[in-house]
Design a protein around this motif. Sequence first.
Motif, mmCIF file in Angstrom:
data_model
loop_
_atom_site.group_PDB
_atom_site.id
_atom_site.type_symbol
_atom_site.label_atom_id
_atom_site.label_comp_id
_atom_site.label_asym_id
_atom_site.label_seq_id
_atom_site.Cartn_x
_atom_site.Cartn_y
_atom_site.Cartn_z
ATOM 1 N N ILE A 1 0.847 -1.179 0.000
ATOM 2 C CA ILE A 1 0.000 0.000 0.000
ATOM 3 C C ILE A 1 0.885 1.231 0.000
ATOM 4 C CG2 ILE A 1 -0.211 -0.029 2.533
ATOM 5 C CD1 ILE A 1 -3.119 1.036 2.109
ATOM 6 N N THR A 2 0.563 2.200 -0.844
ATOM 7 C CA THR A 2 1.349 3.430 -0.918
ATOM 8 C C THR A 2 0.921 4.397 0.178
ATOM 9 O OG1 THR A 2 -0.202 4.547 -2.402
ATOM 10 C CG2 THR A 2 1.488 3.148 -3.423
ATOM 11 N N VAL A 3 1.654 5.475 0.308
ATOM 12 C CA VAL A 3 1.285 6.520 1.265
ATOM 13 C C VAL A 3 -0.107 7.049 0.929
ATOM 14 C CG1 VAL A 3 1.847 8.807 2.114
ATOM 15 C CG2 VAL A 3 3.676 7.140 1.763
ATOM 16 N N GLY A 4 -0.406 7.139 -0.351
ATOM 17 C CA GLY A 4 -1.702 7.643 -0.783
ATOM 18 C C GLY A 4 -2.829 6.629 -0.725
ATOM 19 N N GLY A 5 -2.497 5.377 -0.384
ATOM 20 C CA GLY A 5 -3.546 4.376 -0.219
ATOM 21 C C GLY A 5 -3.764 3.456 -1.405
ATOM 22 N N ARG A 6 -2.935 3.582 -2.426
ATOM 23 C CA ARG A 6 -3.070 2.670 -3.570
ATOM 24 C C ARG A 6 -2.534 1.304 -3.177
ATOM 25 N NH1 ARG A 6 -0.513 5.461 -6.898
ATOM 26 N NH2 ARG A 6 1.414 4.268 -7.133
ATOM 27 N N THR A 7 -3.251 0.265 -3.559
ATOM 28 C CA THR A 7 -2.886 -1.087 -3.133
ATOM 29 C C THR A 7 -2.515 -1.976 -4.317
ATOM 30 O OG1 THR A 7 -5.205 -1.788 -3.191
ATOM 31 C CG2 THR A 7 -4.355 -0.974 -1.096
ATOM 32 N N ASN A 8 -1.759 -3.012 -4.006
ATOM 33 C CA ASN A 8 -1.362 -3.988 -5.013
ATOM 34 C C ASN A 8 -1.214 -5.334 -4.314
ATOM 35 O OD1 ASN A 8 -0.738 -4.770 -7.624
ATOM 36 N ND2 ASN A 8 1.459 -4.587 -7.274
ATOM 37 N N TYR A 9 -1.606 -6.405 -5.028
ATOM 38 C CA TYR A 9 -1.607 -7.724 -4.411
ATOM 39 C C TYR A 9 -0.985 -8.761 -5.324
ATOM 40 C CZ TYR A 9 -5.108 -5.548 -1.422
ATOM 41 O OH TYR A 9 -5.759 -4.706 -0.548
ATOM 42 N N ALA A 10 -0.402 -9.763 -4.702
ATOM 43 C CA ALA A 10 0.047 -10.932 -5.456
ATOM 44 C C ALA A 10 -1.181 -11.663 -5.974
ATOM 45 C CB ALA A 10 0.878 -11.846 -4.564
ATOM 46 N N ASP A 11 -1.052 -12.298 -7.117
ATOM 47 C CA ASP A 11 -2.187 -13.004 -7.712
ATOM 48 C C ASP A 11 -2.749 -14.070 -6.766
ATOM 49 O OD1 ASP A 11 -0.891 -12.999 -11.137
ATOM 50 O OD2 ASP A 11 -2.019 -11.497 -9.999
ATOM 51 N N SER A 12 -1.882 -14.664 -5.973
ATOM 52 C CA SER A 12 -2.297 -15.763 -5.108
ATOM 53 C C SER A 12 -3.236 -15.316 -3.988
ATOM 54 C CB SER A 12 -1.075 -16.446 -4.503
ATOM 55 O OG SER A 12 -0.293 -15.525 -3.757
ATOM 56 N N VAL A 13 -3.264 -14.006 -3.676
ATOM 57 C CA VAL A 13 -4.107 -13.534 -2.577
ATOM 58 C C VAL A 13 -5.140 -12.523 -3.037
ATOM 59 C CG1 VAL A 13 -2.182 -13.908 -0.994
ATOM 60 C CG2 VAL A 13 -2.639 -11.595 -1.862
ATOM 61 N N LYS A 14 -5.104 -12.148 -4.295
ATOM 62 C CA LYS A 14 -6.020 -11.133 -4.809
ATOM 63 C C LYS A 14 -7.472 -11.570 -4.606
ATOM 64 C CE LYS A 14 -4.145 -9.138 -8.218
ATOM 65 N NZ LYS A 14 -3.601 -8.833 -9.554
ATOM 66 N N GLY A 15 -8.260 -10.652 -4.088
ATOM 67 C CA GLY A 15 -9.655 -10.954 -3.830
ATOM 68 C C GLY A 15 -9.920 -11.564 -2.470
ATOM 69 N N ARG A 16 -8.857 -11.980 -1.778
ATOM 70 C CA ARG A 16 -9.013 -12.592 -0.458
ATOM 71 C C ARG A 16 -8.371 -11.763 0.644
ATOM 72 N NH1 ARG A 16 -6.602 -17.188 0.654
ATOM 73 N NH2 ARG A 16 -4.861 -16.932 -0.813
ATOM 74 N N PHE A 17 -7.300 -11.053 0.324
ATOM 75 C CA PHE A 17 -6.577 -10.245 1.302
ATOM 76 C C PHE A 17 -6.813 -8.770 1.012
ATOM 77 C CE2 PHE A 17 -2.864 -13.373 2.395
ATOM 78 C CZ PHE A 17 -3.792 -14.365 2.672
ATOM 79 N N THR A 18 -6.841 -7.979 2.083
ATOM 80 C CA THR A 18 -6.977 -6.530 1.953
ATOM 81 C C THR A 18 -5.967 -5.856 2.858
ATOM 82 O OG1 THR A 18 -9.350 -6.717 1.482
ATOM 83 C CG2 THR A 18 -8.510 -4.563 2.157
ATOM 84 N N ILE A 19 -5.127 -5.001 2.278
ATOM 85 C CA ILE A 19 -4.155 -4.249 3.054
ATOM 86 C C ILE A 19 -4.695 -2.841 3.292
ATOM 87 C CG2 ILE A 19 -2.866 -3.486 1.002
ATOM 88 C CD1 ILE A 19 -0.299 -3.707 2.684
ATOM 89 N N SER A 20 -4.447 -2.316 4.478
ATOM 90 C CA SER A 20 -4.890 -0.963 4.804
ATOM 91 C C SER A 20 -3.892 -0.356 5.777
ATOM 92 C CB SER A 20 -6.297 -0.977 5.407
ATOM 93 O OG SER A 20 -6.320 -1.738 6.600
ATOM 94 N N ARG A 21 -3.995 0.951 5.980
ATOM 95 C CA ARG A 21 -3.078 1.622 6.887
ATOM 96 C C ARG A 21 -3.824 2.673 7.686
ATOM 97 N NH1 ARG A 21 1.621 3.607 3.513
ATOM 98 N NH2 ARG A 21 2.138 4.959 5.278
ATOM 99 N N ASP A 22 -3.360 2.893 8.906
ATOM 100 C CA ASP A 22 -3.917 3.908 9.791
ATOM 101 C C ASP A 22 -2.790 4.870 10.137
ATOM 102 O OD1 ASP A 22 -4.805 5.431 11.974
ATOM 103 O OD2 ASP A 22 -6.128 3.838 12.656
ATOM 104 N N GLY A 23 -2.825 6.053 9.535
ATOM 105 C CA GLY A 23 -1.758 7.010 9.756
ATOM 106 C C GLY A 23 -1.679 7.482 11.189
ATOM 107 N N ASN A 24 -2.805 7.588 11.859
ATOM 108 C CA ASN A 24 -2.805 8.073 13.243
ATOM 109 C C ASN A 24 -2.117 7.089 14.177
ATOM 110 O OD1 ASN A 24 -4.195 10.428 12.587
ATOM 111 N ND2 ASN A 24 -6.183 9.420 12.804
ATOM 112 N N LYS A 25 -2.244 5.819 13.867
ATOM 113 C CA LYS A 25 -1.672 4.790 14.730
ATOM 114 C C LYS A 25 -0.326 4.292 14.221
ATOM 115 C CE LYS A 25 -6.117 3.077 16.450
ATOM 116 N NZ LYS A 25 -6.994 1.893 16.605
ATOM 117 N N GLY A 26 0.065 4.703 13.029
ATOM 118 C CA GLY A 26 1.321 4.204 12.480
ATOM 119 C C GLY A 26 1.294 2.706 12.269
#
Length: 119
Positions: free
Chosen positions: A51-76
């Motif tokens: 996941i980029t600083v701006g929130g753009r995400t990218n996944y390996a084909d093996s996990v696409k559609g099953r995994f979701t990456i996210s970030r919380d800037g306040n909590k680091g």
Amino acid sequence: QVQLVESGGGLVQPGGSLRLSCAASGSIFRNNGMGWYRQAPGKERELVAAITVGGRTNYADSVKGRFTISRDGNKGTVYLQMSSLKPEDTAVYYCNIPTPKGTPLLPHWGQGTQVTVSS
């Protein structure tokens, strides 16, 4: 030295879900994209989600559609929500900063968190 602390792993049945967390110290989180890597027994470590600083995400084909990456800037903190888990998802999961080629930028790793998918 940057500290990376992963947590949230465990034993889950196939089809189950887990949420992993990675806490990154200092400005490393605010100024960089983050990624989740995993290493299964006998295999090389691989990047599964980023996941980029701006929130753009990218996944390996093996996990696409099953995994979701996210970030919380306040909590680091960066998260990996894993659903529809499969036995082949069994691995130790780590976070790091992915380079454009997907290789890890930081030379050191946290302790990782073990994910075991088994009935």
